[in-house]
Design a protein around this motif. Structure first.
Motif, mmCIF file in Angstrom:
data_model
loop_
_atom_site.group_PDB
_atom_site.id
_atom_site.type_symbol
_atom_site.label_atom_id
_atom_site.label_comp_id
_atom_site.label_asym_id
_atom_site.label_seq_id
_atom_site.Cartn_x
_atom_site.Cartn_y
_atom_site.Cartn_z
ATOM 1 N N LYS A 145 65.868 16.838 104.187
ATOM 2 C CA LYS A 145 65.897 15.388 104.333
ATOM 3 C C LYS A 145 65.204 14.726 103.156
ATOM 4 O O LYS A 145 65.585 13.644 102.711
ATOM 5 C CB LYS A 145 65.219 14.972 105.653
ATOM 6 N N SER A 146 64.166 15.363 102.644
ATOM 7 C CA SER A 146 63.475 14.855 101.459
ATOM 8 C C SER A 146 62.994 16.037 100.634
ATOM 9 O O SER A 146 62.684 17.106 101.177
ATOM 10 C CB SER A 146 62.291 13.975 101.871
ATOM 11 N N LYS A 147 62.940 15.838 99.331
ATOM 12 C CA LYS A 147 62.520 16.918 98.434
ATOM 13 C C LYS A 147 61.732 16.335 97.263
ATOM 14 O O LYS A 147 62.070 15.272 96.748
ATOM 15 C CB LYS A 147 63.731 17.702 97.939
ATOM 16 N N TYR A 148 60.714 17.046 96.878
ATOM 17 C CA TYR A 148 59.906 16.672 95.713
ATOM 18 C C TYR A 148 59.843 17.891 94.798
ATOM 19 O O TYR A 148 59.479 18.983 95.222
ATOM 20 C CB TYR A 148 58.499 16.263 96.137
ATOM 21 N N GLY A 149 60.241 17.694 93.545
ATOM 22 C CA GLY A 149 60.223 18.786 92.581
ATOM 23 C C GLY A 149 61.469 19.644 92.606
ATOM 24 O O GLY A 149 61.556 20.649 91.885
ATOM 25 N N LEU A 150 62.455 19.271 93.429
ATOM 26 C CA LEU A 150 63.730 19.997 93.526
ATOM 27 C C LEU A 150 64.881 19.012 93.630
ATOM 28 O O LEU A 150 64.684 17.850 94.017
ATOM 29 C CB LEU A 150 63.740 20.914 94.765
ATOM 30 N N LYS A 151 66.076 19.470 93.321
ATOM 31 C CA LYS A 151 67.274 18.646 93.468
ATOM 32 C C LYS A 151 68.225 19.206 94.517
ATOM 33 O O LYS A 151 69.109 18.500 94.995
ATOM 34 C CB LYS A 151 68.005 18.527 92.128
ATOM 35 N N THR A 152 68.051 20.477 94.863
ATOM 36 C CA THR A 152 68.922 21.120 95.839
ATOM 37 C C THR A 152 68.818 20.432 97.196
ATOM 38 O O THR A 152 67.719 20.086 97.643
ATOM 39 C CB THR A 152 68.542 22.607 96.001
ATOM 40 N N CYS A 153 69.965 20.222 97.864
ATOM 41 C CA CYS A 153 69.984 19.542 99.160
ATOM 42 C C CYS A 153 69.932 20.512 100.338
ATOM 43 O O CYS A 153 69.486 20.143 101.423
ATOM 44 C CB CYS A 153 71.237 18.684 99.282
ATOM 45 N N GLU A 154 70.380 21.745 100.147
ATOM 46 C CA GLU A 154 70.359 22.707 101.235
ATOM 47 C C GLU A 154 70.493 24.117 100.680
ATOM 48 O O GLU A 154 70.937 24.322 99.542
ATOM 49 C CB GLU A 154 71.480 22.440 102.236
ATOM 50 N N THR A 155 70.107 25.099 101.488
ATOM 51 C CA THR A 155 70.265 26.513 101.134
ATOM 52 C C THR A 155 70.652 27.265 102.403
ATOM 53 O O THR A 155 70.442 26.774 103.522
ATOM 54 C CB THR A 155 68.964 27.114 100.572
ATOM 55 N N PRO A 156 71.210 28.480 102.275
ATOM 56 C CA PRO A 156 71.563 29.264 103.462
ATOM 57 C C PRO A 156 70.326 29.559 104.307
ATOM 58 O O PRO A 156 69.237 29.787 103.794
ATOM 59 C CB PRO A 156 72.163 30.548 102.877
ATOM 60 N N ARG A 157 70.507 29.572 105.607
ATOM 61 C CA ARG A 157 69.392 29.823 106.522
ATOM 62 C C ARG A 157 68.855 31.248 106.388
ATOM 63 O O ARG A 157 67.644 31.467 106.532
ATOM 64 C CB ARG A 157 69.844 29.560 107.955
ATOM 65 N N ASP A 158 69.748 32.216 106.124
ATOM 66 C CA ASP A 158 69.301 33.612 106.086
ATOM 67 C C ASP A 158 68.471 33.926 104.849
ATOM 68 O O ASP A 158 67.975 35.044 104.704
ATOM 69 C CB ASP A 158 70.495 34.570 106.196
ATOM 70 N N ASN A 159 68.327 32.968 103.929
ATOM 71 C CA ASN A 159 67.467 33.155 102.765
ATOM 72 C C ASN A 159 66.433 32.035 102.723
ATOM 73 O O ASN A 159 66.142 31.464 101.687
ATOM 74 C CB ASN A 159 68.318 33.167 101.487
ATOM 75 N N SER A 160 65.888 31.721 103.912
ATOM 76 C CA SER A 160 65.054 30.532 104.051
ATOM 77 C C SER A 160 63.675 30.873 104.595
ATOM 78 O O SER A 160 63.550 31.522 105.631
ATOM 79 C CB SER A 160 65.747 29.544 104.998
ATOM 80 N N LEU A 161 62.646 30.421 103.894
ATOM 81 C CA LEU A 161 61.286 30.559 104.401
ATOM 82 C C LEU A 161 61.054 29.648 105.595
ATOM 83 O O LEU A 161 60.363 30.016 106.552
ATOM 84 C CB LEU A 161 60.282 30.240 103.289
ATOM 85 N N CYS A 162 61.644 28.446 105.547
ATOM 86 C CA CYS A 162 61.423 27.470 106.617
ATOM 87 C C CYS A 162 61.989 27.952 107.953
ATOM 88 O O CYS A 162 61.495 27.568 109.012
ATOM 89 C CB CYS A 162 62.044 26.124 106.249
ATOM 90 N N SER A 163 63.013 28.805 107.912
ATOM 91 C CA SER A 163 63.578 29.300 109.167
ATOM 92 C C SER A 163 62.597 30.202 109.900
ATOM 93 O O SER A 163 62.691 30.387 111.112
ATOM 94 C CB SER A 163 64.883 30.057 108.897
ATOM 95 N N HIS A 164 61.610 30.774 109.175
ATOM 96 C CA HIS A 164 60.575 31.572 109.830
ATOM 97 C C HIS A 164 59.588 30.685 110.578
ATOM 98 O O HIS A 164 58.954 31.130 111.542
ATOM 99 C CB HIS A 164 59.821 32.405 108.787
#
Length: 402
Positions: free
Chosen positions: A60-79
Motif C-alpha cells: 500500500k505504501s513503500k519508501y526506498g522502493l518502487k516495486t508494488c508487489e512480489t510473490p507471497r512464496d518469496n515474502s518475509l512479510c508473509s511470515h
C-alpha cells in the motif's frame, strides 16, 4: 527461503483483508508519511506497508522502493501473519536458517535486516505488516520498536477510516440516485396533476356561474371551497417541484449583476399591492454568484414575509455586507413572527409554525427547507431570529465565487 506455512484462519483472514477495499488502490499521502517516518525512526533504507494477499504481498505504501508487489512464496512479510501477536525481527537474514539458503533481493537490493510489525484488525486478523528493511545488519532499540508498534496501530486506524469513507461514498451515490428518481417522480407527478387541477378550477367557476340562480348562498360557497382547495393543492405541488429542482440550480455558473435590479424583478413577479413597502440596500452593490439560486432564495423569503404578515402596512428591509470570502444578507419584516419553540425546526421539510398566512391558509413547510438547501449548497449558512407579533429576521451567507 523456507516455504511459508498458511495460517489456520487463512480464509477468514483474506475475507477481512478484501473487505477493506484497500488492495490495488492508489498511493495516499497519509500512508506514505507513515513509511517515511518509520524508515527515519529506525534509520533504515526501506519501509513498507505490506498486505499479504492470496498469492502475493502488495504494498500500500513503500519508501526506498518502487516495486508494488512480489510473490507471497518469496515474502518475509508473509511470515509475520503466522505469528500475529509478535513482531518478526531478523538482524541478519544470512544467519537465519529460515532464509539463508538463498539471498533475499528487492530491486537489486539485498535484504539483510528486517523488522515487521503485524497489522491486526479489530477482529484479530493479521492483514500484513508495517516493516522496515536494510541492506546491512541492524538492531532496533526499545524506543524504535515502540514507535514502530505505534505507527502500525495508526495504519490500522487509517484502514478503517478509509473503509468508512468508501462506505459513505457508496451510500452517497445511492442517495444521489434515489434523489434523482424522486426529483423525476416529482416532476412527472406535478405535470400530471396540475392540468387536472386547472380543469377543476375552471369547471368550478363555470358550474358556479351556471347554477348561480338555482342554488342558495350556502350551496354556492361549496364551489368557493373547491376552488380554494384546488389552488392550495396546486401551490403545494409547485413547492414540491421547486424543492426537488432546486439542486439543479446549483450547477448554474456564477454571474455578475446588480443586487437591487434582481430584487426589483422579484417584487414585480410577486405583484405587490400598495400596502407593501420594501427597502433595498442603499448602495446598489454589484455581486458575483449563482444568480438563479439567489433569486429563488429571495423569492421564497420575501414571499413568506408578505404571506405571514398581519400588519396593515407590510414593511420589509434587505441589507447586505461582505468580506473577502462571503456575501452576508439580512431580510427583516414586521410580520407575525415565529414562536420560539418552532425556531429550531423551521427549516425542516414539511415543518410549519402552525400559523395561517395573511389569507387564512396554512403553509406546507417546503419553502424554507428549499431555501436552506440552496444556501448550504452555495457554501453558506442561514439562521432566523424572531419576536412574535413584532418581526422576523433571516440572515444568510453565500460563498463568493473566487
Amino acid at each position: 527461503m523456507i516455504s511459508n506455512a498458511i495460517p489456520i484462519n487463512e480464509n477468514f483472514r483474506l475475507e477481512a483483508l478484501k473487505s477493506l477495499d484497500i488492495l490495488d488502490t492508489k498511493s495516499q499521502k497519509e500512508f506514505d508519511e507513515i513509511t517515511a517516518l518509520a524508515a527515519y525512526i529506525c534509520e533504515t533504507d526501506m519501509a513498507l506497508i505490506s498486505l499479504v494477499d492470496n498469492d502475493r504481498q502488495w504494498f500500500k505504501s513503500k519508501y526506498g522502493l518502487k516495486t508494488c508487489e512480489t510473490p507471497r512464496d518469496n515474502s518475509l512479510c508473509s511470515h509475520v501473519v503466522l505469528q500475529p501477536h509478535a513482531p518478526l525481527i531478523i538482524k541478519d537474514t544470512r544467519e537465519d536458517e529460515r532464509f539463508n539458503d538463498s539471498p533475499i533481493i528487492l530491486e537489486e537490493k539485498p535484504i539483510i535486516f528486517y523488522a515487521g510489525i503485524p497489522l491486526i484488525d479489530k477482529d484479530g486478523f493479521a492483514l500484513g505488516s508495517l516493516c522496515v528493511m536494510d541492506s546491512v545488519p541492524r538492531e532496533l532499540s526499545n524506543k524504535q520498536l515502540e514507535s514502530l508498534n505505534a505507527l502500525a496501530k495508526q495504519v490500522i486506524i487509517l484502514f478503517e477510516l478509509n473503509k468508512k469513507n468508501n462506505d459513505l461514498q457508496i451510500i452517497q451515490n445511492k442517495l444521489k440516485k434515489h434523489n434523482e428518481s424522486l426529483r423525476e417522480f416529482a416532476r412527472v407527478i406535478s405535470h400530471d396533476l396540475k392540468m387536472p387541477l386547472a380543469n377543476v378550477i375552471t369547471s368550478t367557476d363555470l358550474l358556479k356561474l351556471k347554477l348561480e340562480d338555482k342554488l342558495d348562498n350556502e350551496s354556492l360557497e361549496y364551489f368557493d371551497y373547491i376552488k380554494t382547495s384546488s389552488f392550495s393543492m396546486s401551490s403545494y405541488i409547485s413547492d414540491v417541484l421547486d424543492h426537488y429542482e432546486s439542486e439543479s440550480l446549483i450547477h448554474n455558473k456564477p454571474e455578475e449583476f446588480y443586487l437591487n435590479h434582481l430584487l426589483s424583478k422579484i417584487v414585480d413577479l410577486l405583484a405587490m399591492k400598495p400596502d407593501f413597502t420594501i427597502y433595498f440596500p442603499e448602495e446598489d452593490p454589484i455581486i458575483q454568484c449563482n444568480k438563479l439560486a439567489l433569486k429563488q432564495i429571495f423569492f421564497n423569503l420575501i414571499g413568506n414575509s408578505i404571506k405571514y404578515n398581519d400588519k396593515d402596512q407590510i414593511i420589509i428591509s434587505i441589507e447586505i455586507n461582505e468580506d473577502e470570502n462571503f456575501y452576508y444578507f439580512r431580510i427583516t419584516d414586521n410580520g407575525m413572527g415565529i414562536p420560539n419553540d418552532k425556531l429550531d425546526t423551521i427549516f425542516e421539510l414539511f415543518t410549519t409554525a402552525n400559523t395561517t398566512d395573511r389569507s387564512g391558509n396554512k403553509g406546507n413547510g417546503i419553502g424554507l427547507s428549499t431555501v436552506e438547501k440552496l444556501v448550504k449548497n452555495l457554501g453558506g449558512y442561514i439562521k432566523v431570529s424572531s419576536k412574535e407579533k413584532v418581526q422576523t429576521t433571516f440572515e444568510f451567507s453565500i460563498k463568493k465565487s473566487n
